[in-house]
Design a protein around this motif. Structure first.
Motif, PDB file in Angstrom:
ATOM      1  N   ILE A 156       6.839  13.197  -1.196  1.00  0.00           N
ATOM      2  CA  ILE A 156       7.110  12.008  -0.380  1.00  0.00           C
ATOM      3  C   ILE A 156       5.801  11.321   0.006  1.00  0.00           C
ATOM      4  CG2 ILE A 156       9.275  12.930   0.531  1.00  0.00           C
ATOM      5  CD1 ILE A 156       6.298  12.645   2.894  1.00  0.00           C
ATOM      6  N   ALA A 157       5.926  10.041   0.343  1.00  0.00           N
ATOM      7  CA  ALA A 157       4.819   9.281   0.901  1.00  0.00           C
ATOM      8  C   ALA A 157       5.399   8.232   1.833  1.00  0.00           C
ATOM      9  CB  ALA A 157       3.997   8.616  -0.202  1.00  0.00           C
ATOM     10  N   GLY A 158       4.742   8.032   2.959  1.00  0.00           N
ATOM     11  CA  GLY A 158       5.222   7.029   3.905  1.00  0.00           C
ATOM     12  C   GLY A 158       4.371   6.998   5.154  1.00  0.00           C
ATOM     13  N   PRO A 159       4.563   5.966   5.989  1.00  0.00           N
ATOM     14  CA  PRO A 159       3.807   5.855   7.242  1.00  0.00           C
ATOM     15  C   PRO A 159       4.299   6.858   8.274  1.00  0.00           C
ATOM     16  CG  PRO A 159       5.379   4.053   7.051  1.00  0.00           C
ATOM     17  CD  PRO A 159       5.437   4.806   5.757  1.00  0.00           C
ATOM     18  N   ALA A 160       3.365   7.407   9.035  1.00  0.00           N
ATOM     19  CA  ALA A 160       3.685   8.438  10.020  1.00  0.00           C
ATOM     20  C   ALA A 160       4.191   7.827  11.321  1.00  0.00           C
ATOM     21  CB  ALA A 160       2.457   9.296  10.297  1.00  0.00           C
TER      22      ALA A 160
ATOM     23  N   ARG B 278      13.466   4.927  17.107  1.00  0.00           N
ATOM     24  CA  ARG B 278      12.228   4.186  16.870  1.00  0.00           C
ATOM     25  C   ARG B 278      11.894   4.092  15.384  1.00  0.00           C
ATOM     26  NH1 ARG B 278      10.347   1.366  20.874  1.00  0.00           N
ATOM     27  NH2 ARG B 278       8.176   1.786  20.354  1.00  0.00           N
ATOM     28  N   ALA B 279      12.630   4.825  14.563  1.00  0.00           N
ATOM     29  CA  ALA B 279      12.265   4.952  13.151  1.00  0.00           C
ATOM     30  C   ALA B 279      12.847   3.830  12.306  1.00  0.00           C
ATOM     31  CB  ALA B 279      12.736   6.303  12.622  1.00  0.00           C
ATOM     32  N   ARG B 280      12.161   3.579  11.201  1.00  0.00           N
ATOM     33  CA  ARG B 280      12.627   2.616  10.208  1.00  0.00           C
ATOM     34  C   ARG B 280      12.707   3.298   8.848  1.00  0.00           C
ATOM     35  NH1 ARG B 280       8.972  -2.802  11.380  1.00  0.00           N
ATOM     36  NH2 ARG B 280       9.546  -3.099  13.583  1.00  0.00           N
ATOM     37  N   PRO B 281      13.486   2.763   7.935  1.00  0.00           N
ATOM     38  CA  PRO B 281      13.553   3.347   6.589  1.00  0.00           C
ATOM     39  C   PRO B 281      12.170   3.513   5.977  1.00  0.00           C
ATOM     40  CG  PRO B 281      15.260   1.688   6.846  1.00  0.00           C
ATOM     41  CD  PRO B 281      14.402   1.606   8.079  1.00  0.00           C
ATOM     42  N   GLY B 282      11.952   4.671   5.387  1.00  0.00           N
ATOM     43  CA  GLY B 282      10.669   4.961   4.754  1.00  0.00           C
ATOM     44  C   GLY B 282       9.671   5.663   5.637  1.00  0.00           C
TER      45      GLY B 282
ATOM     46  N   PRO C 113      -0.532   7.216  14.374  1.00  0.00           N
ATOM     47  CA  PRO C 113       0.677   6.494  13.970  1.00  0.00           C
ATOM     48  C   PRO C 113       0.342   5.407  12.958  1.00  0.00           C
ATOM     49  CG  PRO C 113       0.045   5.938  16.232  1.00  0.00           C
ATOM     50  CD  PRO C 113      -0.787   7.108  15.822  1.00  0.00           C
ATOM     51  N   GLY C 114       1.118   5.351  11.891  1.00  0.00           N
ATOM     52  CA  GLY C 114       0.853   4.374  10.843  1.00  0.00           C
ATOM     53  C   GLY C 114      -0.042   4.873   9.731  1.00  0.00           C
ATOM     54  N   ASP C 115      -0.680   6.043   9.905  1.00  0.00           N
ATOM     55  CA  ASP C 115      -1.384   6.657   8.779  1.00  0.00           C
ATOM     56  C   ASP C 115      -0.362   6.969   7.685  1.00  0.00           C
ATOM     57  OD1 ASP C 115      -3.756   6.538  10.142  1.00  0.00           O
ATOM     58  OD2 ASP C 115      -3.877   8.695  10.572  1.00  0.00           O
ATOM     59  N   ILE C 116      -0.804   6.942   6.452  1.00  0.00           N
ATOM     60  CA  ILE C 116       0.089   7.275   5.340  1.00  0.00           C
ATOM     61  C   ILE C 116      -0.031   8.756   5.047  1.00  0.00           C
ATOM     62  CG2 ILE C 116       0.605   6.876   2.897  1.00  0.00           C
ATOM     63  CD1 ILE C 116      -0.471   4.040   3.250  1.00  0.00           C
ATOM     64  N   VAL C 117       1.096   9.439   4.990  1.00  0.00           N
ATOM     65  CA  VAL C 117       1.103  10.858   4.639  1.00  0.00           C
ATOM     66  C   VAL C 117       1.734  11.030   3.267  1.00  0.00           C
ATOM     67  CG1 VAL C 117       1.086  11.728   6.996  1.00  0.00           C
ATOM     68  CG2 VAL C 117       3.246  11.194   5.934  1.00  0.00           C
ATOM     69  N   VAL C 118       1.113  11.888   2.470  1.00  0.00           N
ATOM     70  CA  VAL C 118       1.605  12.226   1.135  1.00  0.00           C
ATOM     71  C   VAL C 118       1.809  13.731   1.113  1.00  0.00           C
ATOM     72  CG1 VAL C 118       1.108  12.179  -1.339  1.00  0.00           C
ATOM     73  CG2 VAL C 118       0.343  10.284   0.116  1.00  0.00           C
TER      74      VAL C 118
ATOM     75  N   LEU D 194       0.827  -1.206   0.000  1.00  0.00           N
ATOM     76  CA  LEU D 194       0.000   0.000   0.000  1.00  0.00           C
ATOM     77  C   LEU D 194       0.858   1.251   0.000  1.00  0.00           C
ATOM     78  CD1 LEU D 194      -3.002  -0.718   2.404  1.00  0.00           C
ATOM     79  CD2 LEU D 194      -3.071  -0.265  -0.047  1.00  0.00           C
ATOM     80  N   VAL D 195       1.902   1.244   0.817  1.00  0.00           N
ATOM     81  CA  VAL D 195       2.807   2.399   0.849  1.00  0.00           C
ATOM     82  C   VAL D 195       3.441   2.595  -0.520  1.00  0.00           C
ATOM     83  CG1 VAL D 195       4.848   3.399   1.928  1.00  0.00           C
ATOM     84  CG2 VAL D 195       3.246   2.055   3.303  1.00  0.00           C
ATOM     85  N   GLU D 196       3.867   1.512  -1.144  1.00  0.00           N
ATOM     86  CA  GLU D 196       4.467   1.605  -2.482  1.00  0.00           C
ATOM     87  C   GLU D 196       3.457   2.131  -3.491  1.00  0.00           C
ATOM     88  OE1 GLU D 196       7.512   1.356  -3.566  1.00  0.00           O
ATOM     89  OE2 GLU D 196       8.266   0.955  -1.551  1.00  0.00           O
ATOM     90  N   GLY D 197       2.194   1.762  -3.318  1.00  0.00           N
ATOM     91  CA  GLY D 197       1.169   2.280  -4.205  1.00  0.00           C
ATOM     92  C   GLY D 197       1.058   3.790  -4.137  1.00  0.00           C
ATOM     93  N   PHE D 198       1.132   4.350  -2.929  1.00  0.00           N
ATOM     94  CA  PHE D 198       1.081   5.808  -2.793  1.00  0.00           C
ATOM     95  C   PHE D 198       2.376   6.452  -3.285  1.00  0.00           C
ATOM     96  CE2 PHE D 198      -2.437   4.776   0.051  1.00  0.00           C
ATOM     97  CZ  PHE D 198      -3.349   5.760  -0.307  1.00  0.00           C
ATOM     98  N   ARG D 199       3.490   5.758  -3.118  1.00  0.00           N
ATOM     99  CA  ARG D 199       4.743   6.306  -3.656  1.00  0.00           C
ATOM    100  C   ARG D 199       4.696   6.402  -5.178  1.00  0.00           C
ATOM    101  NH1 ARG D 199       8.063   2.698   0.506  1.00  0.00           N
ATOM    102  NH2 ARG D 199       8.171   4.160   2.266  1.00  0.00           N
TER     103      ARG D 199
END
Length: 224
Positions: free
Chosen positions: A54-58, A77-81, A168-173, A15-20
């Protein structure tokens, strides 16, 4: 720094890749907001570079309006993307993001930082080419840069920016138009509608290029 931490439930990577993929289009934040029927839009924050998209999980960070502190430890706490979203409640008297934060974020592979407040070291951030959205700039560092203070920081909790709740985990564009927030649980439906909007706009552009009049466009598509 004492930190109140919750685990981040990230949306499925596909899903994240879809928004990217939507970032290849004009004004992706507008396309996504249109897909949510004008809901979930945040305005008033500017990108360091206007072409950044950009697009990714918050990964959300909530700071007390009275005790703004250095939030750099949040990066553990962060991960790539991920997109680090810092809710400063619009306070602009202290810079809550700067060059070192951007350097570390870039090294980790974060997608961006979004700061509802002030940042500093804009020239360094620009040279790093790291995407950051911000409300204003100020040279003043956070209090923990000059004093030993240990206020709590809430991580991965719901935050509010410009009246919009971000979980947290919402996708932001985000792009130069602003920021679109996509609830994690509705991301698949929003992505489908966004793709439909993209297809519709391509058809409309082709119709315009073919010479259709305004009246004909309105008759066929209604509101453009």
């Amino acid at each position: 720094m004492e930190t109140v931490r919750n685990e981040l439930t990230r949306p499925p990577e596909e899903l994240v890749e879809g928004f990217r993929a939507v970032l290849a289009e004009y004004s992706p934040s507008c396309l996504v907001t249109d897909a949510r029927r004008r809901v979930g839009a945040i305005g008033g924050l500017l990108p360091v570079k206007h072409h950044h998209k950009i697009a990714g999980p918050a990964l959300t960070v909530n700071l007390s309006i009275d005790d703004l502190v250095d939030c750099m430890p949040v990066l553990t706490r962060a991960r790539p993307g991920d997109v680090v979203v810092v809710a400063c409640h619009g306070t602009t008297r202290t810079a809550m993001w700067g060059g070192l934060m951007s350097t570390l974020s870039r090294q980790i592979g974060l997608a961006a930082g979004i700061v509802d407040g002030a940042i500093r070291d804009v020239d360094e951030i620009r040279d790093l080419d790291f995407p950051v959205w911000y409300r204003s700039t100020v040279p003043r560092p956070s209090p923990t840069a000059v004093h030993d203070r240990t206020e709590p920081v809430q991580v991965n909790v719901p935050v509010v920016i410009d009246g919009q709740v971000i979980h947290p985990g919402d996708i932001v564009v985000a792009d130069e138009n602003g920021i679109a927030v996509v609830p994690r649980d509705d991301a698949e439906n929003v992505l489908d509608r966004t793709r439909m909007n993209i297809d519709r706009e391509r058809v409309i552009r082709d119709k315009i290029a073919s010479g259709l009049s305004v009246a004909e466009l309105i008759a066929e598509f209604g509101h453009l």
